[in-house]
Design a protein around this motif. Structure first.
Motif, PDB file in Angstrom:
ATOM      1  N   CYS A  12       0.847  -1.189   0.000  1.00  0.00           N
ATOM      2  CA  CYS A  12       0.000   0.000   0.000  1.00  0.00           C
ATOM      3  C   CYS A  12       0.887   1.245   0.000  1.00  0.00           C
ATOM      4  N   LYS A  13       0.451   2.319  -0.677  1.00  0.00           N
ATOM      5  CA  LYS A  13       1.243   3.552  -0.790  1.00  0.00           C
ATOM      6  C   LYS A  13       1.282   4.359   0.504  1.00  0.00           C
ATOM      7  N   PHE A  14       0.340   4.090   1.411  1.00  0.00           N
ATOM      8  CA  PHE A  14       0.209   4.914   2.616  1.00  0.00           C
ATOM      9  C   PHE A  14       0.148   4.052   3.870  1.00  0.00           C
ATOM     10  N   LYS A  15       0.509   4.684   4.991  1.00  0.00           N
ATOM     11  CA  LYS A  15       0.253   4.055   6.283  1.00  0.00           C
ATOM     12  C   LYS A  15      -0.727   4.951   7.022  1.00  0.00           C
ATOM     13  N   TYR A  16      -1.575   4.322   7.812  1.00  0.00           N
ATOM     14  CA  TYR A  16      -2.655   5.021   8.493  1.00  0.00           C
ATOM     15  C   TYR A  16      -2.490   4.895   9.999  1.00  0.00           C
ATOM     16  N   ALA A  17      -2.870   5.956  10.705  1.00  0.00           N
ATOM     17  CA  ALA A  17      -2.824   5.966  12.162  1.00  0.00           C
ATOM     18  C   ALA A  17      -4.092   6.653  12.666  1.00  0.00           C
ATOM     19  N   ILE A  18      -4.440   6.392  13.912  1.00  0.00           N
ATOM     20  CA  ILE A  18      -5.601   7.048  14.523  1.00  0.00           C
ATOM     21  C   ILE A  18      -5.290   8.531  14.687  1.00  0.00           C
ATOM     22  N   SER A  19      -6.231   9.360  14.303  1.00  0.00           N
ATOM     23  CA  SER A  19      -6.070  10.810  14.445  1.00  0.00           C
ATOM     24  C   SER A  19      -6.222  11.206  15.917  1.00  0.00           C
ATOM     25  N   PRO A  20      -5.428  12.149  16.377  1.00  0.00           N
ATOM     26  CA  PRO A  20      -5.622  12.642  17.756  1.00  0.00           C
ATOM     27  C   PRO A  20      -6.941  13.400  17.921  1.00  0.00           C
ATOM     28  N   LYS A  21      -7.586  13.791  16.803  1.00  0.00           N
ATOM     29  CA  LYS A  21      -8.845  14.536  16.846  1.00  0.00           C
ATOM     30  C   LYS A  21     -10.074  13.629  16.752  1.00  0.00           C
ATOM     31  N   THR A  26     -18.273  11.143  15.569  1.00  0.00           N
ATOM     32  CA  THR A  26     -17.842  11.107  14.171  1.00  0.00           C
ATOM     33  C   THR A  26     -17.823   9.669  13.666  1.00  0.00           C
ATOM     34  N   LEU A  27     -17.434   8.747  14.519  1.00  0.00           N
ATOM     35  CA  LEU A  27     -17.444   7.338  14.126  1.00  0.00           C
ATOM     36  C   LEU A  27     -18.869   6.886  13.806  1.00  0.00           C
ATOM     37  N   LEU A 104     -12.296   9.009   5.469  1.00  0.00           N
ATOM     38  CA  LEU A 104     -12.106   8.876   6.923  1.00  0.00           C
ATOM     39  C   LEU A 104     -10.988   9.788   7.427  1.00  0.00           C
ATOM     40  N   VAL A 105      -9.994  10.057   6.589  1.00  0.00           N
ATOM     41  CA  VAL A 105      -8.927  11.010   6.946  1.00  0.00           C
ATOM     42  C   VAL A 105      -9.515  12.421   7.010  1.00  0.00           C
ATOM     43  N   GLU A 106     -10.360  12.768   6.054  1.00  0.00           N
ATOM     44  CA  GLU A 106     -10.999  14.091   6.041  1.00  0.00           C
ATOM     45  C   GLU A 106     -11.859  14.327   7.278  1.00  0.00           C
ATOM     46  N   ARG A 107     -12.449  13.269   7.808  1.00  0.00           N
ATOM     47  CA  ARG A 107     -13.307  13.383   8.998  1.00  0.00           C
ATOM     48  C   ARG A 107     -12.516  13.271  10.298  1.00  0.00           C
ATOM     49  N   ASP A 108     -11.193  13.294  10.225  1.00  0.00           N
ATOM     50  CA  ASP A 108     -10.295  13.233  11.401  1.00  0.00           C
ATOM     51  C   ASP A 108     -10.429  11.939  12.191  1.00  0.00           C
ATOM     52  N   ILE A 109     -10.683  10.840  11.493  1.00  0.00           N
ATOM     53  CA  ILE A 109     -10.673   9.546  12.150  1.00  0.00           C
ATOM     54  C   ILE A 109      -9.272   8.944  12.042  1.00  0.00           C
ATOM     55  N   PHE A 110      -8.664   9.116  10.871  1.00  0.00           N
ATOM     56  CA  PHE A 110      -7.308   8.616  10.646  1.00  0.00           C
ATOM     57  C   PHE A 110      -6.412   9.740  10.143  1.00  0.00           C
ATOM     58  N   THR A 111      -5.107   9.513  10.270  1.00  0.00           N
ATOM     59  CA  THR A 111      -4.116  10.337   9.593  1.00  0.00           C
ATOM     60  C   THR A 111      -3.428   9.433   8.580  1.00  0.00           C
ATOM     61  N   LYS A 112      -2.904  10.037   7.540  1.00  0.00           N
ATOM     62  CA  LYS A 112      -2.302   9.262   6.459  1.00  0.00           C
ATOM     63  C   LYS A 112      -0.916   9.815   6.178  1.00  0.00           C
ATOM     64  N   GLU A 113       0.006   8.905   5.908  1.00  0.00           N
ATOM     65  CA  GLU A 113       1.384   9.299   5.616  1.00  0.00           C
ATOM     66  C   GLU A 113       1.908   8.394   4.495  1.00  0.00           C
ATOM     67  N   ALA A 114       2.597   8.990   3.531  1.00  0.00           N
ATOM     68  CA  ALA A 114       3.150   8.196   2.435  1.00  0.00           C
ATOM     69  C   ALA A 114       4.249   7.271   2.955  1.00  0.00           C
ATOM     70  N   VAL A 115       4.296   6.067   2.381  1.00  0.00           N
ATOM     71  CA  VAL A 115       5.306   5.096   2.813  1.00  0.00           C
ATOM     72  C   VAL A 115       6.557   5.280   1.993  1.00  0.00           C
TER      73      VAL A 115
END
Length: 115
Positions: A12-21, A26-27, A104-115
């Protein structure tokens, strides 16, 4: 599979983490269901032809504390992990996965970072 703070699926091109927000409401707004043990769970079928019922289930589970999650794409039985990213034959499924995760990233559930 244990809950993790950050997940990168193979190839996968990205890794995902739980957003602090992240927020519980929202869930629920994004159709996560609360399980009997209090986890938040979202299940979607990644399918090439909409409403065909032929595809791979995507399951995201977030723990009660909202600080760790599980993310899996499996075969129909739910027993074996499927890697939709290793072949260009699954380009439509990849695009649908990225679209869902971006929402889900836009709704501040996850953060996304390129691998």
């Amino acid at each position: 599979m244990a809950f993790e703070k950050e997940i990168s699926l193979p190839n996968c091109k990205f890794k995902y983490a739980i957003s602090p927000k992240i927020k519980k409401y929202t869930l629920r707004d994004t159709t996560f269901m609360v399980t009997k043990v209090g986890f938040y769970e979202l299940t979607r079928l990644l399918e090439e032809v909409p409403n065909s019922g032929d595809g791979f289930p995507l399951k995201i589970t977030i723990n009660k504390e909202l600080d760790a999650f599980k993310l899996a794409i499996t075969d129909k039985s739910g027993l074996r992990m499927v890697n939709i990213f290793k072949s260009e034959n699954h380009k439509i499924l990849q695009d649908k996965f990225y679209f869902l995760m971006d929402s889900l990233v836009e709704r501040d559930i996850f953060t996304k970072e390129a691998v």
